[in-house]
Design a protein around this motif. Structure first.
Motif, PDB file in Angstrom:
ATOM      1  N   PRO A 543       0.826  -1.203   0.000  1.00  0.00           N
ATOM      2  CA  PRO A 543       0.000   0.000   0.000  1.00  0.00           C
ATOM      3  C   PRO A 543       0.863   1.257   0.000  1.00  0.00           C
ATOM      4  N   LEU A 544       0.342   2.287  -0.683  1.00  0.00           N
ATOM      5  CA  LEU A 544       1.104   3.534  -0.763  1.00  0.00           C
ATOM      6  C   LEU A 544       1.105   4.197   0.608  1.00  0.00           C
ATOM      7  N   THR A 545       2.261   4.627   0.947  1.00  0.00           N
ATOM      8  CA  THR A 545       2.322   5.330   2.219  1.00  0.00           C
ATOM      9  C   THR A 545       2.746   6.762   1.966  1.00  0.00           C
ATOM     10  N   PRO A 546       2.098   7.665   2.632  1.00  0.00           N
ATOM     11  CA  PRO A 546       2.489   9.062   2.448  1.00  0.00           C
ATOM     12  C   PRO A 546       3.932   9.306   2.880  1.00  0.00           C
ATOM     13  N   GLN A 547       4.632  10.045   2.008  1.00  0.00           N
ATOM     14  CA  GLN A 547       6.022  10.334   2.342  1.00  0.00           C
ATOM     15  C   GLN A 547       6.163  11.816   2.612  1.00  0.00           C
ATOM     16  N   VAL A 548       6.898  12.085   3.526  1.00  0.00           N
ATOM     17  CA  VAL A 548       7.078  13.503   3.854  1.00  0.00           C
ATOM     18  C   VAL A 548       8.468  13.939   3.438  1.00  0.00           C
ATOM     19  N   PHE A 549       8.476  14.954   2.610  1.00  0.00           N
ATOM     20  CA  PHE A 549       9.780  15.493   2.171  1.00  0.00           C
ATOM     21  C   PHE A 549      10.090  16.737   2.974  1.00  0.00           C
ATOM     22  N   ALA A 550      11.293  16.743   3.379  1.00  0.00           N
ATOM     23  CA  ALA A 550      11.682  17.924   4.142  1.00  0.00           C
ATOM     24  C   ALA A 550      11.795  19.111   3.212  1.00  0.00           C
ATOM     25  N   GLY A 551      11.150  20.142   3.554  1.00  0.00           N
ATOM     26  CA  GLY A 551      11.132  21.355   2.705  1.00  0.00           C
ATOM     27  C   GLY A 551      12.368  22.128   2.974  1.00  0.00           C
TER      28      GLY A 551
END
Lengths: 551, 203
Positions: A543-551
């Motif tokens: 399942p796709l998991t939300p990824q958080v990119f550091a801004g």
């Protein structure tokens, strides 16, 4: 199957039939190849009229009638009333326009002299652009009062009584009367107005008289034909009398105007007064038509006609004469009809003169005219004669050249009606046999050899010598060629029909074959099992998991 | 159409081959011609103006088919005619009997029509008196009895042809003049009824 068969029986022309089959075939293919073939077939069988087609188009719930353009009687009347009012308004607008133009011309040429009548001419500018119908009534009364004053001004240096028409003019025509406006009548109206413009002020009066007369006539449709004729003749007489006093006895100008008046009036009245229902003209027409058909065997020799149709010029004139006398029915104005008769007669004279090499006398002309009438069988002959007699300007009919030829046509018609064995120099027995169709005079006549030529051994020799026979043979060849072509077309049509008949069967067979070959097997429903069993299936992507990119 | 305006209708009656057409032909090509006339292709109808004093009268001459075949229709022809020229052949007594028949017809049906009795082929009897079958005095008596004018003509020599037609035109002119003065006499104040006096307003 019924579809194709139906198409074949209703179409008579093979070519049409083929085209029609093609059209239906493709239509059929396109729309029904994948859907229900059988249901379409039953739907198309026979003539099927939807109930809603019979009802009035306006949707008032009553039944409509094709003769009334699909409307019921009530809606039709309303519709017609509207069209007619528009026509009347248009006519008045035209009259107004003419009046204004002439007023302007008159004012410019006479300076301020015309002003005393300012009161009477005042209504126009207000009505220059014709508004709704409510204004129309009002305008009409204005027109009427003004007319009385201007009529006096124009026609009465002495205090002559105004014409009786004016007292009747106010009557509104009954609603069932309709005036058919067409291109032709519009054109005639325009010509009439143009013609009257040249006459300056009298022209306006003439136009008004005619308008009033036409309106008046349309309220009298239930009169007998003779009474209608009387009305028109009285009108001519009145008009001619007044023109005579205006033109100070110059009968030529009077006649010129009268011709235009006749043209205008009769074009308008034509529909109502030609072959009216109150007369038995139609019955007579049919009787004469049948009579002429029954006399098809009468030859040029029996009538003692001095025309030799072997001469090309003569036969050309004969053809022209026949065309002219047939054309008479298409004209509306009595004078135009007379002109057709005169042209026809002139062609006959030419034909006789070419044959005899001397000017024709009445002794030659009348039989020739009878022959032409027999050959032409002009449509509605009696109606046309009656119409001309009733509504033509009498001065023309009684004395002039047109009158002479018309009288001859009447005689020819009377002769044909009364024609018997004696008038053709035949014995009563012969006449009876010809009339009953038991014998044909051609076989007995001296020129009958062509009829026997077909069986004679020297047929070809005869055929090559006689130009008529050559023509005949050519025509026969042409005809046989046409017949063979038609046969081929019919064959093609039949094979197409057979194709078309077998086609649905073959499709059906194919479909059955396919169905048998691949019987429809309903697979067991495993869908729910899939969901249940594979919750943790490794084959599935994570399942796709939300990824958080550091801004 | 530019047909000549015609004042009076004159109808030619008479047995077949009595010489009606020749008479008309002779008349059309004579020297009384006024103005241009139409180039006729047939002699069945001709219109020709004649100078009568100050006025020009145009006669429209209607030739009729003389054959007995068309006898039943002859009434249609002389309807409304102002004058009828009844022809007979001076050398043929049967043609005179036919002339009597037409005179009777005219008297019965067209009382306003003036009758002119006309013996034709006068040149034949001039050459040989014995071929004459109709005595001049007999014809003259008959003419007086019916109140007609009587002429003996020859289309070949032109004898009496001009006189005949001149007389017809002159009589018409006189009667038309009378007719008009009568009308103005009655007219005073009641012009609108004038058409009731006209004989042909109801065709």
């Amino acid at each position: 199957m019924t579809l194709a068969a139906g198409a074949l029986t209703t179409q008579t022309n093979p070519l049409n039939r083929v085209l029609d089959l093609h059209r239906r075939y493709y239509y059929y293919k396109r729309t029904h190849l994948t859907s229900s073939i059988m249901s379409q077939r039953t739907e198309r069988r026979g003539i099927h009229v939807d109930q809603s087609d019979l009802l009035c188009k306006k949707g008032c719930g009553y039944y409509g009638n094709a003769a009334w353009q699909g409307l019921c009687s009530k809606c039709w009347r309303e519709e017609y009333q509207r069209v007619r009012q528009k026509q009347i308004q248009d006519d008045w607008a035209l009259a107004e326009k003419l009046q204004r133009e002439e007023d302007a011309a008159y004012a410019s040429s006479h300076g301020a002299q015309t002003q005393p009548h300012g009161q009477s001419s005042a209504p126009h500018p207000g009505h220059a652009s014709l508004g709704p119908f409510s204004k129309f009534e009002e305008k009409k009364t204005n027109e009427k009062t003004r007319k009385v004053t201007t009529v006096k001004k124009f026609f009465s240096p002495s205090s002559r009584t105004p014409p009786k028409k004016e007292t009747q003019e106010g009557k509104t025509p009954s609603p069932s009367i309709s005036r058919h406006s067409s291109f032709e009548t519009d054109q005639v109206s325009r010509d009439f107005v143009d013609f009257l413009k040249n006459l300056q002020r009298p022209g306006r009066e003439i136009h008004k008289q005619c308008r009033a007369f036409i309106v008046n006539m349309s309220s009298k449709k239930d009169l007998s034909a003779e009474e209608l004729s009387e009305c028109v003749q009285d009108f001519y007489q009145n008009m001619a009398d007044r023109l005579m006093s205006h033109f100070k006895g110059s009968s030529e100008s009077v006649e010129q105007v009268m011709d235009q008046v006749e043209k205008y009036i009769m074009t308008r009245l034509y529909k109502g007064v030609f072959c009216p229902e109150t007369s038995d003209d139609e019955r007579k027409d049919l009787a004469t038509q049948n009579r002429i058909r029954a006399l098809h065997w009468v030859t040029i020799q029996m009538l003692c006609v001095s025309m030799d149709e072997e001469i090309p010029e003569v036969s050309e004139n004969v053809v022209k004469a026949i065309t002219d006398v047939i054309e008479m029915d298409s004209k509306r104005v009595p004078r135009d009809k007379l002109a057709c008769i005169t042209r026809c007669s002139k062609h006959i004279f030419s034909a006789i003169r070419i044959t005899k090499n001397e000017p024709a006398s009445a002794d030659d002309f009348l039989p020739a005219l009878i022959y032409i009438v027999l050959k032409a069988n002009p449509p509605r002959l009696q109606s046309n004669i009656q119409y001309i007699t009733r509504f033509c300007n009498p001065s023309r009919l009684m004395t002039g050249e047109d009158g002479y030829y018309f009288t001859n046509l009447c005689c020819a018609t009377a002769f044909i009606e009364k024609l018997d064995a004696q008038s053709l120099n035949l014995s009563p027995e012969e006449f009876e046999r010809y009339m009953s169709g038991q014998a044909s005079p051609r076989l007995h006549s001296s020129e009958g050899d062509w009829a026997l030529a077909g069986s004679a051994p020297d047929a070809t020799a005869v055929a090559t010598t006689n130009p008529v026979l050559v023509q005949l043979n050519q025509n026969l060849e042409l005809l046989s060629g046409l017949i063979s072509k038609q046969e081929r077309v019919t064959e093609a049509a039949q094979s197409l029909q057979a194709d078309l008949l077998s086609w649905p069967q073959s499709v059906e067979r194919e479909v059955h074959g396919v169905l048998e070959k691949y019987p429809l097997e309903v697979a067991p429903r495993t869908v729910s099992a899939i969901d249940a069993n594979n919750v943790d299936n490794d084959n599935l992507p994570p399942p796709l998991t939300p990824q958080v990119f550091a801004g | 159409m530019s047909a000549i305006r015609v004042d009076a209708k004159v109808v030619m009656l008479g047995k077949e081959s009595v010489g009606k057409t020749s008479l008309v032909e002779r008349y059309v090509h004579n020297r009384f011609l006024v103005g241009p006339y139409q180039n006729t292709i047939g002699a069945a109808f001709v219109a020709k103006p004649i100078q009568i004093g100050e006025k020009v009268v145009t006669l429209g001459v209607w030739d009729t088919a003389g054959s007995e075949r068309y006898e039943a229709m002859s009434r249609i022809y002389y309807r409304g005619a102002r004058a009828a020229i009844v022809c007979y052949d001076l050398t043929d007594s049967s043609s005179f009997q036919r002339a009597r028949f037409w005179v009777k017809e005219l008297q019965n049906c067209e009382e306003h029509c003036k009758i002119y009795l006309c013996g034709t082929k006068g040149d034949l009897i001039e050459g040989d008196r014995s071929v004459r079958q109709i005595d001049y005095h007999d014809a003259q008596d008959f003419a007086e009895e019916i109140g007609a004018q009587h002429f003996e003509t020859s289309s070949k020599t032109g004898k009496n042809v001009d006189e005949l037609f001149y007389k017809v035109a002159e009589d018409y002119n006189n009667s038309a003049f009378q007719y008009m003065t009568e009308e103005t006499g009655v007219d005073l104040g009641q012009k609108k009824d004038s058409y009731f006096y006209s004989c042909c307003h109801n065709n």
